[in-house]
Motif scaffolding. Structure first.
Motif, short mmCIF file in Angstrom:
data_model
loop_
_atom_site.label_atom_id
_atom_site.label_comp_id
_atom_site.label_asym_id
_atom_site.label_seq_id
_atom_site.Cartn_x
_atom_site.Cartn_y
_atom_site.Cartn_z
N MET A 248 0.81 -1.22 0.00
CA MET A 248 0.00 0.00 0.00
C MET A 248 0.84 1.27 0.00
O MET A 248 0.30 2.37 0.10
N SER A 249 2.15 1.14 -0.10
CA SER A 249 3.03 2.29 0.09
C SER A 249 2.78 3.42 -0.91
O SER A 249 3.02 4.59 -0.60
N ASP A 250 2.32 3.08 -2.11
CA ASP A 250 2.08 4.11 -3.12
C ASP A 250 0.71 4.78 -2.98
O ASP A 250 0.41 5.72 -3.72
N SER A 251 -0.11 4.30 -2.07
CA SER A 251 -1.46 4.84 -1.92
C SER A 251 -1.44 6.14 -1.12
O SER A 251 -0.63 6.32 -0.22
N LYS A 252 -2.35 7.03 -1.47
CA LYS A 252 -2.49 8.28 -0.73
C LYS A 252 -3.06 7.99 0.65
O LYS A 252 -3.98 7.19 0.80
N GLY A 253 -2.52 8.65 1.64
CA GLY A 253 -3.01 8.45 3.00
C GLY A 253 -3.37 9.77 3.66
O GLY A 253 -2.58 10.71 3.65
N ILE A 254 -4.59 9.87 4.19
CA ILE A 254 -5.03 11.03 4.95
C ILE A 254 -5.64 10.52 6.25
O ILE A 254 -5.84 9.31 6.44
N ASP A 255 -5.94 11.42 7.15
CA ASP A 255 -6.42 11.03 8.48
C ASP A 255 -7.64 10.12 8.41
O ASP A 255 -7.70 9.10 9.10
N LEU A 256 -8.63 10.47 7.62
CA LEU A 256 -9.86 9.68 7.54
C LEU A 256 -9.56 8.26 7.07
O LEU A 256 -10.08 7.28 7.63
N ILE A 257 -8.73 8.13 6.04
CA ILE A 257 -8.37 6.81 5.53
C ILE A 257 -7.59 6.03 6.59
O ILE A 257 -7.82 4.83 6.79
N ALA A 258 -6.68 6.69 7.28
CA ALA A 258 -5.88 6.01 8.30
C ALA A 258 -6.76 5.50 9.43
O ALA A 258 -6.56 4.39 9.93
N GLN A 259 -7.73 6.29 9.85
CA GLN A 259 -8.63 5.86 10.93
C GLN A 259 -9.44 4.63 10.49
O GLN A 259 -9.70 3.74 11.30
N ALA A 260 -9.83 4.60 9.24
CA ALA A 260 -10.60 3.47 8.74
C ALA A 260 -9.72 2.25 8.54
O ALA A 260 -10.05 1.14 8.98
N TYR A 261 -8.58 2.42 7.89
CA TYR A 261 -7.70 1.30 7.56
C TYR A 261 -7.12 0.63 8.80
O TYR A 261 -6.91 -0.59 8.83
N SER A 262 -6.85 1.40 9.82
CA SER A 262 -6.21 0.88 11.03
C SER A 262 -7.17 0.14 11.95
O SER A 262 -6.75 -0.45 12.94
N GLY A 263 -8.47 0.19 11.65
CA GLY A 263 -9.45 -0.46 12.50
C GLY A 263 -10.09 0.45 13.51
O GLY A 263 -11.09 0.07 14.14
N LEU A 264 -9.56 1.66 13.67
CA LEU A 264 -10.11 2.57 14.68
C LEU A 264 -11.58 2.90 14.43
O LEU A 264 -12.40 2.89 15.36
N MET A 265 -11.93 3.16 13.17
CA MET A 265 -13.30 3.56 12.88
C MET A 265 -14.30 2.43 13.14
O MET A 265 -15.46 2.67 13.46
N SER A 266 -13.84 1.18 13.06
CA SER A 266 -14.75 0.06 13.28
C SER A 266 -15.16 -0.08 14.75
O SER A 266 -16.13 -0.76 15.06
N VAL A 267 -14.39 0.56 15.63
CA VAL A 267 -14.72 0.46 17.05
C VAL A 267 -15.10 1.82 17.65
O VAL A 267 -15.23 1.96 18.86
N THR A 268 -15.25 2.82 16.79
CA THR A 268 -15.62 4.16 17.25
C THR A 268 -17.02 4.49 16.76
O THR A 268 -17.31 4.38 15.58
N GLY A 269 -17.88 4.90 17.67
CA GLY A 269 -19.25 5.23 17.30
C GLY A 269 -20.22 4.74 18.35
O GLY A 269 -19.84 4.36 19.47
N SER A 270 -21.48 4.71 18.00
CA SER A 270 -22.52 4.34 18.95
C SER A 270 -22.77 2.83 18.92
O SER A 270 -22.38 2.12 17.99
N THR A 271 -23.45 2.35 19.94
CA THR A 271 -23.71 0.91 20.06
C THR A 271 -24.69 0.39 19.03
O THR A 271 -24.83 -0.82 18.85
N ASP A 272 -25.39 1.30 18.33
CA ASP A 272 -26.33 0.85 17.31
C ASP A 272 -25.65 0.64 15.96
O ASP A 272 -26.31 0.38 14.95
#
Length: 412
Positions: A141-165
């Motif tokens: 993935m080294s040639d791919s563009k990386g920004i904060d939103l993508i990093a939060q999603a790719y790293s797994g953070l977004m999958s555990v951040t949010g509401s219980t619903d």
């Protein structure tokens, strides 16, 4: 010994005499060099002749770019066209006089300019060179563009951040940018120690995605133990309860973290007796039954204002705190005592300076504002041996920039 913000600065700065070449943009790279600057390093920001893109991001009616000012404070500015041979030569000469170079161009870009680590290493054997990118300098993935939103999603953070619903959310702060800047600064400081010990320079490769994924300690432990992907829990903790936010009378919210040693004290403050309920007999049982437990606790918190509960909980030794808004933290007495936010009295209407959160004698922290575009071009080139005539010719050829009309409106 307690070091207060007023006492800071009585000893030499931690990084006094360290010279940093800042070839960065956006947030992660500049935040890395801002930490180094706040610790006392002399940071020279290299930016395009027409200005860093962040300079154009203005908020409100003020002409000055507030985001730029906050992340480039106390630095110097040299405006130079890196793509021109003459501009690249200037940066090579500066690298020979520097201890650290930090860059966050796309992978391989500095090498194509002849300014990569291997290009500079023969003439700069002690240089600490830090590259910051979205996915790192190698890997599929080294040639791919990386920004904060993508990093939060790719790293797994977004999958555990949010509401219980199941409604996902990103972290409110740009944590991958800020975190990667911090990891970069940590790597630079460690490498500087080695270089000063006579073992040569180093190449440091830090990535947004790595930085966030490296924080997944509890979630990885949860997955390995259960084989089930962790899900968002709102404000709840993954391994303990009660440990979440509760709404008090009048709608104010507080957060509470009552692990085993504070459990009895919490029950006493809330005047609830759960000693006969097996669901809440141990910390693990309370974790398994955190939802019904939260309902019981929430019912009590709605009977009185937040100030009442926080005073009682703190007196009983139960960890708790208010859910502050950004406006609240700027006027908070604790942060004021720590010197975390500095109001600039000289420039009415300008933003509060957000300090590096290290209070120590030898860590001067934020001291001023970001430089004007090209403010230090003449001084930097003169130090390299360029005379006024040569510098003027470089300005006329567009190789370097100096303060003036050309710097008033940087390109978007």
């Amino acid at each position: 010994m307690t070091t207060t913000p007023e006492a800071v600065g009585s000893s030499p700065a931690f990084l006094q005499g360290v010279r940093v070449l800042d070839v960065t943009g956006a947030l992660a790279g500049p935040y890395c060099t801002t930490i180094l600057s706040d610790l006392g390093a002399d940071v020279l920001k290299i930016e395009p002749v027409l200005g860093d893109r962040m300079r154009a991001r203005r908020m409100g009616a003020e002409r000055r770019s507030l985001p730029f000012d906050l992340i480039h404070r106390d630095k110097k500015s040299l405006a130079v066209d890196l793509k021109s041979p003459a501009g690249a030569d200037i940066v090579r000469s500066l690298a020979r006089r520097s201890d650290v170079l930090v860059e966050n161009f796309s992978v391989g870009a500095m090498g194509r300019l002849g300014l990569g680590y291997e290009d500079l290493r023969p003439d700069c054997p002690d240089l600490v060179y830090c590259s910051i990118s979205g996915f790192g300098q190698f890997g599929p993935m080294s040639d791919s563009k990386g920004i904060d939103l993508i990093a939060q999603a790719y790293s797994g953070l977004m999958s555990v951040t949010g509401s219980t619903d199941g409604q996902l959310a990103k972290a409110g702060f740009p944590v991958s940018d800020i975190g990667t800047g911090m990891w970069g600064a940590i790597g630079v400081l460690a490498a500087l120690l080695r270089a000063r010990a006579g073992f040569g320079g180093a190449y440091i490769d830090v990535a947004l995605t790595d930085s966030v994924a490296a924080w997944s300690l509890w979630e990885v432990a949860d997955y390995v133990a259960t084989g089930v992907d962790p899900a968002p829990l709102g404000t709840a903790h993954r391994l303990a309860a009660p440990y979440e936010a509760f709404t008090c009378q009048e709608g104010d919210v507080l957060v509470l973290g009552a692990v085993d040693r504070a459990w009895d004290a919490l029950c006493a403050v809330l005047e609830i007796d759960l000693s006969g309920d097996s669901r809440f007999a141990t910390e693990y049982e309370r974790f398994l039954h955190r939802e019904p437990l939260a309902e019981i606790i929430q019912a009590r918190f709605t009977t009185a204002p937040r100030a009442h509960w926080m005073a009682a909980l703190r007196a009983a030794g139960v960890p708790c705190g208010p859910v502050n808004r950004i406006g609240d933290i700027l006027t908070d007495e604790q942060f004021a005592a720590r010197g975390l936010f500095v109001h600039d009295e000289e420039r009415h209407g300008e933003p509060t300076i957000v300090n590096t959160p290290i209070v120590a004698d030898g860590a001067p922290r934020a001291r001023g504002h970001a430089p004007e575009l090209g403010a230090d071009t003449f001084a930097a080139l003169a130090e390299l041996g360029y005379d006024d005539e040569h510098i003027t010719a470089l300005v006329e050829d567009g190789v370097v920039g100096v303060p003036g009309p050309s710097s008033a409106e940087p390109r978007e």
